[in-house]
Design a protein around this motif. Structure first.
Motif, PDB file in Angstrom:
ATOM      1  N   GLU A  74      -3.465   8.685   4.894  1.00  0.00           N
ATOM      2  CA  GLU A  74      -3.971   7.969   3.714  1.00  0.00           C
ATOM      3  C   GLU A  74      -3.723   6.459   3.764  1.00  0.00           C
ATOM      4  OE1 GLU A  74      -5.753   9.258   1.133  1.00  0.00           O
ATOM      5  OE2 GLU A  74      -5.767  11.193   2.158  1.00  0.00           O
ATOM      6  N   ILE A  75      -2.566   6.056   4.230  1.00  0.00           N
ATOM      7  CA  ILE A  75      -2.197   4.633   4.220  1.00  0.00           C
ATOM      8  C   ILE A  75      -2.543   3.945   5.538  1.00  0.00           C
ATOM      9  CG2 ILE A  75      -0.264   2.995   3.992  1.00  0.00           C
ATOM     10  CD1 ILE A  75      -1.061   4.463   1.405  1.00  0.00           C
TER      11      ILE A  75
ATOM     12  N   LYS B 131       2.482   6.056  -7.203  1.00  0.00           N
ATOM     13  CA  LYS B 131       1.351   6.654  -7.927  1.00  0.00           C
ATOM     14  C   LYS B 131       1.424   8.179  -7.895  1.00  0.00           C
ATOM     15  CE  LYS B 131      -3.528   7.478  -7.251  1.00  0.00           C
ATOM     16  NZ  LYS B 131      -4.554   7.364  -6.240  1.00  0.00           N
ATOM     17  N   HIS B 132       1.676   8.745  -6.732  1.00  0.00           N
ATOM     18  CA  HIS B 132       1.710  10.204  -6.611  1.00  0.00           C
ATOM     19  C   HIS B 132       2.964  10.811  -7.242  1.00  0.00           C
ATOM     20  CE1 HIS B 132      -2.019  10.774  -4.508  1.00  0.00           C
ATOM     21  NE2 HIS B 132      -1.729   9.730  -3.752  1.00  0.00           N
TER      22      HIS B 132
ATOM     23  N   SER C 158       0.837  -1.210   0.000  1.00  0.00           N
ATOM     24  CA  SER C 158       0.000   0.000   0.000  1.00  0.00           C
ATOM     25  C   SER C 158       0.865   1.251   0.000  1.00  0.00           C
ATOM     26  CB  SER C 158      -0.913   0.028   1.228  1.00  0.00           C
ATOM     27  OG  SER C 158      -1.779  -1.071   1.212  1.00  0.00           O
ATOM     28  N   PHE C 159       1.878   1.249   0.833  1.00  0.00           N
ATOM     29  CA  PHE C 159       2.785   2.391   0.946  1.00  0.00           C
ATOM     30  C   PHE C 159       3.499   2.622  -0.386  1.00  0.00           C
ATOM     31  CE2 PHE C 159       6.613   4.666   1.881  1.00  0.00           C
ATOM     32  CZ  PHE C 159       6.430   5.365   3.052  1.00  0.00           C
TER      33      PHE C 159
ATOM     34  N   LEU D 118       3.294  13.631  -0.651  1.00  0.00           N
ATOM     35  CA  LEU D 118       4.202  12.653  -0.049  1.00  0.00           C
ATOM     36  C   LEU D 118       4.909  13.227   1.182  1.00  0.00           C
ATOM     37  CD1 LEU D 118       5.524  11.045  -3.331  1.00  0.00           C
ATOM     38  CD2 LEU D 118       3.595  10.368  -1.886  1.00  0.00           C
TER      39      LEU D 118
ATOM     40  N   ILE E 179       0.821  10.639   4.386  1.00  0.00           N
ATOM     41  CA  ILE E 179       0.954   9.186   4.224  1.00  0.00           C
ATOM     42  C   ILE E 179       0.345   8.465   5.424  1.00  0.00           C
ATOM     43  CG2 ILE E 179       2.602   7.273   4.042  1.00  0.00           C
ATOM     44  CD1 ILE E 179       4.443   9.260   2.487  1.00  0.00           C
TER      45      ILE E 179
ATOM     46  N   ARG F 274       2.793   1.557  -3.453  1.00  0.00           N
ATOM     47  CA  ARG F 274       1.855   1.967  -4.516  1.00  0.00           C
ATOM     48  C   ARG F 274       1.483   3.446  -4.379  1.00  0.00           C
ATOM     49  NH1 ARG F 274      -0.449  -3.458  -4.211  1.00  0.00           N
ATOM     50  NH2 ARG F 274      -0.169  -4.379  -6.266  1.00  0.00           N
ATOM     51  N   PHE F 275       1.224   3.869  -3.149  1.00  0.00           N
ATOM     52  CA  PHE F 275       0.827   5.257  -2.904  1.00  0.00           C
ATOM     53  C   PHE F 275       1.925   6.233  -3.333  1.00  0.00           C
ATOM     54  CE2 PHE F 275       0.430   9.040  -0.219  1.00  0.00           C
ATOM     55  CZ  PHE F 275      -0.904   9.380  -0.385  1.00  0.00           C
TER      56      PHE F 275
END
Length: 157
Positions: free
Chosen positions: A67-68, A49-50, A42-43, A59, A64, A45-46
């Protein structure tokens, strides 16, 4: 990652580069270093992606965390180091992945210390090196072809 030297911001990536980054991220996440965790994929990918979408302002540690990890907007980042600890563990696992045989020529994703903005390092293009024929030693002449040379002795005095 390509960075604009004037602004320090990531440069625009081509669709081909974005696809290569996405595929490499999926290779990393399929590896047991990452596939046995819920928070590492998850971390990663986040942040990827950004970064690819040029939203690096998202970021930050607090963002984070919210969101995560589902933290509230007022959570204390000093007393709850979950984002920093996770980033450190991801850095270690990325390093382990690239140290394993077979990953030498892959696109490298890194997460520099002190940042949550990943960098992307494309493998160097292999230079065409002409193949030279091996240099073979000259064959030794047959012993019969070498004239006998009697050792010369120094005159006795």
């Amino acid at each position: 990652m390509l960075v604009d030297s004037a602004t320090g911001n990531p440069t625009e990536l081509s669709e081909e580069e974005k696809t290569a980054i996405h595929l490499q991220m999926e290779r990393l996440l399929a590896n047991p270093y990452f596939s046995h965790s819920r928070r590492f994929p998850s971390f990663l990918r986040f942040v990827i992606k950004h970064t690819v979408s040029r939203q690096t302002d998202m970021l930050k540690e607090r963002t984070i965390g919210m969101e995560i990890f589902g933290k509230s907007a007022d959570y204390d980042t000093a007393s709850d180091p979950i984002v920093r600890v996770t980033a450190t563990e991801i850095r270690k696992r990325i390093a382990q992945y690239y140290q394993d045989p077979g990953h030498e020529n892959e696109l490298r994703i890194s997460l520099p210390i002190g940042s949550y903005i990943p960098q992307f390092h494309w493998p160097a293009a292999k230079e065409e090196v002409p193949v030279q024929p091996p240099v073979l030693p000259l064959p030794e002449p047959p012993a019969a072809a070498i004239p006998d040379a009697a050792p010369t002795e120094a005159p006795v005095q």
